[in-house]
Every structure is written in C-alpha cells, then in structure tokens.
Design a protein around this motif. Structure first.
Motif, mmCIF file in Angstrom:
data_model
loop_
_atom_site.group_PDB
_atom_site.id
_atom_site.type_symbol
_atom_site.label_atom_id
_atom_site.label_comp_id
_atom_site.label_asym_id
_atom_site.label_seq_id
_atom_site.Cartn_x
_atom_site.Cartn_y
_atom_site.Cartn_z
ATOM 1 N N SER A 41 0.830 -1.208 0.000
ATOM 2 C CA SER A 41 0.000 0.000 0.000
ATOM 3 C C SER A 41 0.864 1.258 0.000
ATOM 4 N N TYR A 42 1.954 1.227 0.761
ATOM 5 C CA TYR A 42 2.850 2.385 0.816
ATOM 6 C C TYR A 42 3.508 2.624 -0.545
ATOM 7 N N ILE A 43 4.026 1.566 -1.154
ATOM 8 C CA ILE A 43 4.682 1.684 -2.454
ATOM 9 C C ILE A 43 3.716 2.203 -3.512
ATOM 10 N N ASP A 44 2.477 1.770 -3.447
ATOM 11 C CA ASP A 44 1.474 2.184 -4.436
ATOM 12 C C ASP A 44 1.236 3.690 -4.442
ATOM 13 N N LYS A 45 1.590 4.361 -3.347
ATOM 14 C CA LYS A 45 1.352 5.806 -3.246
ATOM 15 C C LYS A 45 2.553 6.637 -3.695
ATOM 16 N N ILE A 46 3.676 5.990 -4.009
ATOM 17 C CA ILE A 46 4.878 6.717 -4.426
ATOM 18 C C ILE A 46 4.792 7.022 -5.919
ATOM 19 N N GLU A 47 4.903 8.272 -6.268
ATOM 20 C CA GLU A 47 4.756 8.679 -7.668
ATOM 21 C C GLU A 47 6.084 8.739 -8.419
ATOM 22 N N ASP A 48 7.159 9.112 -7.731
ATOM 23 C CA ASP A 48 8.463 9.289 -8.385
ATOM 24 C C ASP A 48 9.155 7.935 -8.538
ATOM 25 N N LYS A 49 9.215 7.444 -9.744
ATOM 26 C CA LYS A 49 9.817 6.134 -10.008
ATOM 27 C C LYS A 49 11.341 6.189 -10.104
ATOM 28 N N ASN A 50 11.923 7.377 -9.998
ATOM 29 C CA ASN A 50 13.368 7.524 -10.105
ATOM 30 C C ASN A 50 14.054 7.653 -8.751
ATOM 31 N N LEU A 51 13.326 7.472 -7.683
ATOM 32 C CA LEU A 51 13.929 7.537 -6.361
ATOM 33 C C LEU A 51 15.019 6.483 -6.209
ATOM 34 N N HIS A 52 16.094 6.855 -5.533
ATOM 35 C CA HIS A 52 17.114 5.876 -5.159
ATOM 36 C C HIS A 52 16.620 5.177 -3.893
ATOM 37 N N ILE A 53 16.331 3.885 -4.002
ATOM 38 C CA ILE A 53 15.712 3.128 -2.909
ATOM 39 C C ILE A 53 16.655 2.034 -2.441
ATOM 40 N N LEU A 54 16.796 1.910 -1.123
ATOM 41 C CA LEU A 54 17.617 0.856 -0.523
ATOM 42 C C LEU A 54 16.736 -0.023 0.350
ATOM 43 N N ILE A 55 16.943 -1.347 0.231
ATOM 44 C CA ILE A 55 16.272 -2.308 1.118
ATOM 45 C C ILE A 55 17.357 -3.107 1.837
ATOM 46 N N PRO A 56 17.607 -2.819 3.119
ATOM 47 C CA PRO A 56 18.637 -3.554 3.863
ATOM 48 C C PRO A 56 18.099 -4.849 4.453
ATOM 49 N N GLY A 57 18.997 -5.839 4.596
ATOM 50 C CA GLY A 57 18.559 -7.127 5.120
ATOM 51 C C GLY A 57 17.393 -7.640 4.315
ATOM 52 N N CYS A 58 17.575 -7.659 2.991
ATOM 53 C CA CYS A 58 16.443 -7.739 2.059
ATOM 54 C C CYS A 58 15.736 -9.086 2.030
ATOM 55 N N GLY A 59 16.405 -10.170 2.462
ATOM 56 C CA GLY A 59 15.770 -11.476 2.369
ATOM 57 C C GLY A 59 15.400 -11.794 0.926
ATOM 58 N N ASN A 60 14.296 -12.465 0.738
ATOM 59 C CA ASN A 60 13.859 -12.827 -0.622
ATOM 60 C C ASN A 60 13.320 -11.645 -1.409
ATOM 61 N N THR A 61 13.264 -10.521 -0.766
ATOM 62 C CA THR A 61 13.015 -9.200 -1.356
ATOM 63 C C THR A 61 11.837 -9.142 -2.336
ATOM 64 N N TYR A 62 10.702 -9.604 -1.862
ATOM 65 C CA TYR A 62 9.470 -9.436 -2.633
ATOM 66 C C TYR A 62 9.177 -7.954 -2.837
ATOM 67 N N GLU A 63 9.642 -7.136 -1.900
ATOM 68 C CA GLU A 63 9.428 -5.692 -2.009
ATOM 69 C C GLU A 63 10.152 -5.133 -3.229
ATOM 70 N N ALA A 64 11.407 -5.565 -3.435
ATOM 71 C CA ALA A 64 12.152 -5.098 -4.604
ATOM 72 C C ALA A 64 11.494 -5.578 -5.892
ATOM 73 N N GLU A 65 11.057 -6.809 -5.898
ATOM 74 C CA GLU A 65 10.385 -7.348 -7.079
ATOM 75 C C GLU A 65 9.140 -6.533 -7.408
ATOM 76 N N TYR A 66 8.397 -6.173 -6.369
ATOM 77 C CA TYR A 66 7.186 -5.383 -6.589
ATOM 78 C C TYR A 66 7.530 -3.977 -7.078
ATOM 79 N N LEU A 67 8.579 -3.385 -6.512
ATOM 80 C CA LEU A 67 9.010 -2.059 -6.968
ATOM 81 C C LEU A 67 9.347 -2.090 -8.455
ATOM 82 N N LEU A 68 10.068 -3.107 -8.890
ATOM 83 C CA LEU A 68 10.441 -3.214 -10.298
ATOM 84 C C LEU A 68 9.216 -3.406 -11.180
ATOM 85 N N GLN A 69 8.272 -4.184 -10.706
ATOM 86 C CA GLN A 69 7.031 -4.390 -11.461
ATOM 87 C C GLN A 69 6.262 -3.084 -11.632
#
Length: 276
Positions: A41-69
């Motif tokens: 829900s939080y990611i869905d509200k972000i409009e700027d797709k060029n933000l430099h985003i870091l995910i620490p301790g990422c694990g299987n990083t479904y969050e990164a996969e969703y960001l790329l999608q």
C-alpha cells in the motif's frame, strides 16, 4: 567445556553463518511469500519512479520485485547471506534497475531517497539499535525517508527481537521527523495488531553521533547518565542501548568528547569514546 554466554549466543544469531544457514535450510520463518500488504500500500502511493531506494537485510526481497514491477528504476538491496544473494542475482539477472549487494549494511556507503524497512530491524540484536538509527540517518539524502513496518510486540528469545512504539520514538527522536507511526490496518492475519506502519523524514539540521560506553551495570545508572548527557547545551536526544554498551546522541552542534567525559567523571567506572 565452558558454556557460551548469552551475549555469545546472541552474536551467533546475528552473523553471516547463521543467516546463510537459514537460507540454505529454507528456515527463514518470517518469509510470507509476498510483499507485505502495508508495504504494498505504501509503495502504491509513491509517484516518483526515479527515487534511489535501498532495502537492507532484504531477504527474498518481494518488495524489490514489486518495486520493479511498478516501474521503479533505481533499487538497491543488500544482505549478508551469500546463498541468498546468489539466488537473487540469478533471479534478477539482466535487470539493469536493481543492484544486489552481498555485504554488511553497516559498512554500506551511498545516499538514498528512501530506505524500506521490512523485518531487518527485528533481526538485529537490540544492542545494535543506536547503530541502526545512526546509519540510517547517514545513508539518507537531505529530505530522505525511512519507511516500512516494525513489530509492536515482544518475543521470547530472538531473532526476531520485538519492541514497542515508545521505544521506537525514543530511538528516532530528533534525528528524524515523524510523518507516520501508527498501527497497521492491513497486516496479514498472524501479525494483526502487532505491526506499526511508519515513515520518518531525516532531520538534516542535526548531528547524530554514536559512542561506546563502559561501566554501567543497571537501569538506574543508565537513566542518570542519560540525564547528564541530556543536560549538555545543544543535546537534543540521548538513547542508550539495552545492554548499556552504546549511546546515540543527537545534537544541534558537535559535542566535544571531553565535555561528555567530564559529565560522567563523578563515577570512575564510566568511560565514553567515539564509536568506529
């Protein structure tokens, strides 16, 4: 043979070998198999797709996969487990919009617009919380944000290591502006009523310094030392780790180490030095 101490056991549960074994054995029990609903829900509200985003301790990083999608173009993930990182490099091979790093978050360099938190904080031994806050502050650009999901409960043993909202507020006070910190409304069922959604904005007008402290043995002494440091002109917040080994000091200006040392000179057992 001497039994390992509680501190040694805790260190073993925070090192590379421990986490790599978890991913080899597929025993990373916090993995829910998808991006968590509050973060989605939080990611869905972000409009700027060029933000430099870091995910620490990422694990299987479904969050990164969703960001790329969703079309985000500058995503960096970091984890300490080699087995996991190799898997991620295979998974995202050829994708120029994600950087995958094998390494220790606390040695990471760079500047980011947004850092996403998802079960990284709770994986760290509680004594590392001042270090977490200081490192997050240093990695964020001016106006950068730290956001995500935190547990709002306690656990026996650990990891995960729990905490409550008042503890987070004490840790991040003055180093960040609190945009949001509230109970999640759309947690998965097993975590319902036990998660906080938060968004913190870096306060770029302060200094955030971390110190090694020695000599304290009780919470009463901890409070006295905290009060001593807080009384120094320019100090805005003081937060000491649960094992009394580290102190985070947020201030309007550089506080001379000699001044900190002088404020605790009443007890010869106490010493303070700048952390590496």
């Amino acid at each position: 043979m001497e039994e390992p101490s509680a501190e040694q056991l805790l260190e073993e549960k925070s090192g590379q070998s421990y986490w790599d074994t978890r991913y080899k054995d597929k025993t990373a029990v916090w993995d829910i198999g998808e991006v968590s609903p509050p973060l989605r829900s939080y990611i869905d509200k972000i409009e700027d797709k060029n933000l430099h985003i870091l995910i620490p301790g990422c694990g299987n990083t479904y969050e990164a996969e969703y960001l790329l999608q969703q079309g985000f173009k500058q995503v960096t993930v970091i984890d300490i487990a080699p087995t996991l990182v190799e898997k991620l490099k295979d998974k995202f091979a050829g994708n120029i919009h994600i950087q995958i790093i094998l390494g220790d978050f606390f040695t990471q360099q760079g500047q980011y617009d947004l850092i996403l938190e998802q079960t990284f904080f709770c994986a760290l031994p509680p004594r590392m919380r001042p270090h977490y806050a200081a490192k997050m502050h240093s990695l964020l650009k001016q106006g950068g944000k730290l956001a995500g999901v935190l547990f709002n409960c306690s656990f026996e043993g650990g990891p995960p290591f729990g905490a409550y909202q008042e503890e987070y507020e004490a840790l991040f006070k003055e180093a960040f502006h609190f945009n949001v910190m509230e109970p999640c409304r759309n947690s998965i069922a097993p975590r319902a009523n036990n998660e906080l959604m938060f968004e913190l904005k870096k306060n770029a007008e302060v200094l955030v310094q971390r110190y090694v402290f020695k000599g304290i043995t009780c919470n009463g002494c901890k409070q006295t030392v905290t009060d001593k440091f807080s009384a120094i002109e320019g100090v805005l917040n003081v937060c000491m780790s649960g094992d009394f080994s580290e102190v985070l000091i947020v201030s309007k200006k550089e506080i001379a180490l000699l001044e900190l040392q002088s404020s605790i000179a009443y007890d010869a057992r106490y010493s303070i030095s700048k952390a590496d």
